[in-house]
Scaffold this active site. Structure first.
Site, PDB file in Angstrom:
ATOM      1  N   SER A 545     -24.481 -88.508 -22.767  1.00 10.49           N
ATOM      2  CA  SER A 545     -23.868 -87.217 -22.638  1.00 10.49           C
ATOM      3  C   SER A 545     -22.349 -87.321 -22.104  1.00 10.49           C
ATOM      4  CB  SER A 545     -24.672 -86.410 -21.468  1.00 10.49           C
ATOM      5  OG  SER A 545     -24.147 -84.969 -21.357  1.00 10.49           O
ATOM      6  N   HIS A 663     -31.447 -82.187 -25.078  1.00 14.91           N
ATOM      7  CA  HIS A 663     -30.630 -82.967 -24.199  1.00 14.91           C
ATOM      8  C   HIS A 663     -31.589 -83.400 -22.774  1.00 14.91           C
ATOM      9  CE1 HIS A 663     -26.310 -83.869 -23.388  1.00 14.91           C
ATOM     10  NE2 HIS A 663     -26.892 -83.784 -22.287  1.00 14.91           N
TER      11      HIS A 663
END
Length: 690
Positions: A545, A663
């Protein structure tokens, strides 16, 4: 090992001029996942990955050991509502943690099992909130990793779903009013009511009455405000006080309002400003003693707790109860008031290591400390809603699976309340706390984990994040333990941009200061090499990320310093990041290309735009998730194509593009497969042998 040819990827002569600067984007066509050319390219990358990874040794060993270590399972802190207790637990055989309740008669039963909802394992339980009486449960689930939560209601006694789905509830808090007849929550506007491309934004606070259509929900707050605002909402234990907070995207500041629901209707609360237009974060907790407790970093970047009367909640009426500490960061608190001398427990982190102190609730005087199991990380401190003398908190460290500890303020003792349910044999490791200097002389802390008795330069993974005020604290990790058990070293740097040293530390690594984060990582690598922990040929970096941006910038700025890179769910095209996923909510952290000076920061380090032809780049594995609605996988797709074109050495550039994953949360089996691939790749390219 001979590398197979990279899949062909056309390079377009696309150049845009932004603020007088030409910006090339040869792989923009890869932004469209539905383009047949993109699909063909991804299929070819999958074949290349399979061939290259299939030739690497040791994957079965990593997979087996990670699987064993994850059989520890997990356990969550208890929550009490009415006469019921709620908690999360994952047993060794389970793919997901299950929500359990303990009924008034002491019977424990599973309330929500994601595998019962969906045997494929693709459904995740994103959030849950029982009402104040413990009769109804609001819970949110999403499918395939997309994090697009739908909200449902359950009758807890019977386990029956009574309402839902209510869609567009991603990241929604749920604040029940007493009686369980209604609750406040946050929902996005329908896509038909917002401009194209803004479907992820435009949130509003609503009041929903149980048993009625959402068409009858009452709009409470948010109309006409910033499109990227996130809203928080809470109702005090007694139901009298409503608080609403608003923050623009992920900005480290919020506006805050308060309403007395005894003096105005729940459907039209008379909101009073507590804080507005102030560069600080504050939150409220209503004590059973009638006082208002304010957790804030206003004029206190390491945070403090103030106290006031709810009728005068504004800043000028705040009085320090627990002042800012000069070194530790105040992270949490709980109130225990069923005592002759009521106390407040204060959670701190000192260079990312947790501790808890005990204070007089009236004066703030420090009375002592809560015993903790070791040098590690403490989760949220919780108490019963009706008060009491007990508190619970989670604990973990580098070799300890998560556990829940119980503190008794009457005796001053801490005891194990619940351990992770699986018995595992954890390898012995040494954890050293290092400090080093970054390029500008700033002192940075780093945890270095290694196998006892291993000396000399070793294959090493350096991990970092450095963003959004998030702290890198010790924790149980099957991947780290598997790596260290094989003789490797794992280092975790507490870079600027994180929260390890408070809000000033965060801001020293955001916006115009973002290069500090990359410099901190390079300095960590140089320190590990200088102290003979490793060498450049044995050093890998890993991040996901915002941490994927970190390692993407590192490999383009200092390619000679690293042998291998794992870059997961990354941001890499910092010129167009605001156009995809939740990118527009992050320009308060990174900056926006709309402003010339901020464009200059972004363009200077944007990894995709700093790939140079003919450079020998580290071996790089991109791992991305096609259902990721936070960071679109196009960042890695474009960067992978650019690096494959530019690479001057035979070190591979590979893409692992996983479908039906996102995610965040995922099934344990998916976690194992991903971690095994990542460690196998890093081991081969740093020389770690099993």
């Amino acid at each position: 090992m001979t590398l197979q040819p990279y899949p062909p990827a056309s390079r377009d002569d696309l150049v845009e001029e932004l603020h007088g600067t030409p910006v090339s984007d040869p792989y923009r066509w890869l932004e469209d996942p539905d383009d047949p050319a993109t699909k063909d390219w991804l299929t070819a990358q999958e074949k290349l990955l399979s061939a290259e990874m299939g030739a690497l040794p040791g994957r079965d060993g990593f997979k087996s050991r990670i699987t064993e270590l994850l059989r520890s399972g997990s356990i969550g802190a208890p929550v009490w509502r009415g006469e019921r207790q709620f908690f999360m637990r994952r047993t060794p055989e389970q793919e997901h943690a299950v929500l359990y309740t303990v009924d008034p008669d002491g019977t424990e039963r599973a309330l929500l099992d994601p595998m019962t909802l969906d045997p494929t394992g693709l459904t995740t339980l994103d959030a849950w909130q029982p009402d104040k009486e413990g009769r109804l449960l609001a819970y949110q689930v999403s499918v395939g990793g997309d994090e697009e939560s739908s909200l449902y209601l359950m009758d807890i006694a019977f386990g029956d779903r009574i309402e839902g789905p209510i869609d567009r509830c991603r990241y929604s808090p749920v604040a029940w009013l007493p009686g369980g007849e209604s609750f406040y929550y946050v929902r996005r506007l329908p896509s038909t009511e917002v401009p194209d491309g803004e479907e992820q934004f435009h949130r509003r606070v609503y009041l929903h009455r149980v048993g009625t259509s959402t068409e009858e929900d009452v709009l409470i707050f948010g109309d006409g405000l910033e499109k990227t605002n996130y809203y928080g909402v809470g109702v005090s234990r007694d139901g009298r006080w409503l608080q609403i907070s608003a923050s623009r995207g992920t900005a480290p500041r919020n506006d805050l309002w308060l309403a007395d629901l005894s003096a105005s209707a729940a459907s039209s609360p008379d909101l009073v400003v507590v804080q507005e237009g102030v560069d600080a974060q504050s939150g409220l907790q209503f004590g059973r003693d009638g006082r208002l407790y304010v957790f804030t970093d206003r004029d206190a970047p390491r945070a403090r707790i103030c106290v006031t009367d709810p009728s005068t909640p504004q800043f000028e009426n705040w009085r320090d109860l627990i002042p800012q500490d000069p070194e530790a960061v105040l992270s949490d608190f709980a109130i225990l008031d069923d005592l002759d001398r009521p106390v407040m427990l204060i959670g701190w982190t000192r260079h990312a290591i947790s501790e808890i102190s005990v204070h007089d609730l009236v004066t703030g005087e420090r009375l002592g400390e809560v015993p903790t199991p070791g040098v590690g990380t403490i989760g949220g401190i919780s108490e019963r809603p009706e008060g009491g003398h007990e508190a619970w908190f989670g604990y973990t460290d580098n070799t300890t699976p998560p556990s829940i500890q119980r503190y008794d303020a009457r005796t001053g003792e801490t005891s194990l309340w619940a351990a992770s349910p699986g018995a595992v044999e954890v390898p012995a490791v040494n954890t050293e706390r290092m400090t080093y200097r970054s390029a500008d002389g700033t002192e940075i802390h780093m945890l270095v984990i290694s196998k006892p008795g291993v000396e000399g330069p070793r294959p090493t993974v350096l991990y970092g994040y450095g963003g959004f005020g998030l702290s890198m604290t010790p924790g149980y990790s099957a991947s780290i333990l598997s790596w260290v058990e094989q003789g490797g070293t794992y280092a975790i740097a507490q870079l600027r941009g994180g929260g390890e040293e408070g809000e000033e530390w965060h801001r020293a690594g955001m916006l115009a200061n973002k290069q500090n984060v990359f410099d901190d990582l390079h300095a960590a690598a140089e320190h590990l090499i200088a102290t003979r922990v490793t060498t450049a040929s044995r050093l890998a970096i890993s991040g996901g990320s915002n941490g994927g941006l970190l390692v993407g910038a590192a490999l383009t700025q200092r390619p000679e310093l690293y042998a291998a890179v794992v870059c997961s769910a990354p941001l890499l095209d910092m010129i167009r990041y605001e156009l995809f996923g939740l990118g527009a909510t992050w320009n308060v952290e990174y900056g926006t290309v709309e402003k010339p000076d901020e464009f200059a920061w972004l363009h200077a380090y944007s990894p995709y735009h700093n790939v140079r032809e003919g450079v020998s780049y580290p071996a790089t594995l991109f791992t991305v998730f096609q259902s990721d609605t936070r960071v679109h996988p196009l960042h890695a797709w474009k960067m992978c194509a650019a690096l494959q074109y530019a690479q001057a050495s035979d070190r591979p550039i590979l893409l692992r593009n996983e479908v039906e994953a996102g995610h965040g949360a995922r099934a344990v089996s998916k976690t194992i497969e991903l971690a095994a691939d990542q460690l196998t790749f890093l081991a081969y390219h740093t020389g770690l042998t099993q």
